[in-house]
Design an enzyme around this catalytic site. Sequence first.
Site, mmCIF file in Angstrom:
data_model
loop_
_atom_site.group_PDB
_atom_site.id
_atom_site.type_symbol
_atom_site.label_atom_id
_atom_site.label_comp_id
_atom_site.label_asym_id
_atom_site.label_seq_id
_atom_site.Cartn_x
_atom_site.Cartn_y
_atom_site.Cartn_z
ATOM 1 N N PRO A 2 0.833 -1.208 0.000
ATOM 2 C CA PRO A 2 0.000 0.000 0.000
ATOM 3 C C PRO A 2 0.868 1.257 0.000
ATOM 4 O O PRO A 2 1.878 1.328 0.711
ATOM 5 C CB PRO A 2 -0.799 -0.121 1.297
ATOM 6 C CG PRO A 2 -0.768 -1.568 1.637
ATOM 7 C CD PRO A 2 0.542 -2.079 1.144
ATOM 8 N N GLU A 3 0.463 2.235 -0.800
ATOM 9 C CA GLU A 3 1.167 3.513 -0.866
ATOM 10 C C GLU A 3 0.223 4.610 -0.370
ATOM 11 O O GLU A 3 -0.822 4.326 0.207
ATOM 12 C CB GLU A 3 1.661 3.749 -2.290
ATOM 13 C CG GLU A 3 2.579 2.644 -2.796
ATOM 14 C CD GLU A 3 3.043 2.846 -4.229
ATOM 15 O OE1 GLU A 3 3.228 4.016 -4.639
ATOM 16 O OE2 GLU A 3 3.233 1.838 -4.941
ATOM 17 N N LYS A 58 3.098 6.302 4.345
ATOM 18 C CA LYS A 58 2.421 5.015 4.180
ATOM 19 C C LYS A 58 1.923 4.462 5.512
ATOM 20 O O LYS A 58 1.511 3.311 5.587
ATOM 21 C CB LYS A 58 3.359 3.998 3.528
ATOM 22 C CG LYS A 58 3.884 4.410 2.158
ATOM 23 C CD LYS A 58 4.845 3.351 1.620
ATOM 24 C CE LYS A 58 5.493 3.789 0.322
ATOM 25 N NZ LYS A 58 6.420 2.757 -0.209
ATOM 26 N N ARG A 259 13.899 -3.291 -8.502
ATOM 27 C CA ARG A 259 12.488 -2.920 -8.525
ATOM 28 C C ARG A 259 11.886 -3.189 -9.904
ATOM 29 O O ARG A 259 12.573 -3.116 -10.914
ATOM 30 C CB ARG A 259 12.288 -1.433 -8.202
ATOM 31 C CG ARG A 259 12.647 -1.018 -6.786
ATOM 32 C CD ARG A 259 12.464 0.473 -6.628
ATOM 33 N NE ARG A 259 12.767 0.951 -5.285
ATOM 34 C CZ ARG A 259 11.866 1.058 -4.321
ATOM 35 N NH1 ARG A 259 10.598 0.740 -4.575
ATOM 36 N NH2 ARG A 259 12.194 1.499 -3.128
#
Length: 269
Positions: A2-3, A58, A259
């Site tokens: 979650p951001e 966050k 990433r």
Amino acid sequence: MPELPEMETYRNLLTELVAGRRITDARVNRPKSINIPPDPFRKELVGRTVTEVHRRAKYLIFRLDSGYNLLLHLMLGGWMHFGSEEDKPDRNTQVEIDFGPKTLYFIGLRLGFLHLLSDEALAEELRELGPEPLDARYTEQEFRERLAGKKGALKPLLTDQHWVAGIGNCYSDEICFDAGLLPTRKCGELEANAARALYRSIANVLQRAILKGGYMENPLYNGDRLTGGYNDACLVYDRGGEACFRCGHPIVFERIWSRKVFYCSHCQR
């Protein structure tokens, strides 16, 4: 993971569901998910009222009328469900907090945590976070000043929580696409117009994602029609090989800096 938009969606929904409500019971099924032993944790919660629900980066912060705070970081794989025992997902829960007949279930807190902290300890925990990108005080001038002298690429800078708070893998790619800039573009190479476009895209993308409920698919409660609405609205993230909505060229998927990175090599320069 979650951001900012996902946690802001949680904040908005949980403010309606639990703010002003009294905690009637609590259970800890995984002691490693909290920062004190389960018994004193439960004792500090039961009978207390959640006065407000805040977000920082966050993190989600449940303020209690005792003066303490519950600091939540969901990390990778964490989510929540609010409801009854009958309608909760068939998943292991690490912490459960009852508000009368309804319970807030914390799920997937293997890497995440729910810590009970004083105001002083909370401030120390959050001390090194960068500015909130949607804060009205975070002006373009401050953004340009913080950008000056940076030599790395855009993606790792946007996801650096010390530089700016709340942006992760998904929205860094969406922001770069909105700004028309490659996520591999070196920060020191940005001219004034590109820096201005990047600043505006940060706000545009994050606000749009909040309005659509973020990209997480698990609803917070039965009947929740908001959470996850941005999942189908992503323009590049997790769309490797699919056609770009702007130009039709295939979206590129690469792994850089450990990433996942998604971008359009035709629309982004």
